[in-house]
Write a protein that holds these residues in place. Structure first.
Motif: not given
Length: 118
Positions: A1-6, A28-39, A54-65
């Protein structure tokens, strides 16, 4: 999946004026988690209280570990105050190390002052 794809079960938070978008994932129902925390948690386990990713490159859409780092709240505060977060991963990593040094120095000074009072 490309960076920034939802993905289908993700959404972008819209209530963050003047800030980068953050992607959240439905847990879960009514429970959301930031994707970077999940990763991060999938790779290394739960994030302890008082820490944040924190995002090392400052891009909050780059979820690479390889783009995520774990810092304490105090280190994150120092990084923001001293403008140590950059779009260059190496510069941000150096900023994290400098923030850790400054945080540790502050802790030692506080301990020393506390012992002098006692």
């Amino acid at each position: 999946m490309a960076i920034g794809t939802v993905k289908r079960n993700e959404t972008r938070s819209k209530d963050r004026p003047n800030r980068a978008p953050i992607v959240v994932v439905k847990q879960a129902e009514r429970k959301w988690k930031p994707n970077h925390r999940r990763v991060w948690e999938e790779a290394y386990g739960p994030i302890p209280k008082g820490y944040k990713t924190v995002f090392l490159d400052g891009n909050s859409l780059n979820f690479s570990i390889t783009n995520l780092a774990l810092v304490t709240d105090a280190e994150f505060l120092i990084m923001n105050e001293k403008h140590l977060i950059s779009s260059d991963k190496q510069v941000t990593r150096s900023g994290i190390e400098l923030a850790r040094l400054l945080s540790k120095t502050h802790q030692i000074k506080r301990r020393k002052r506390k012992n002098e009072r006692s």
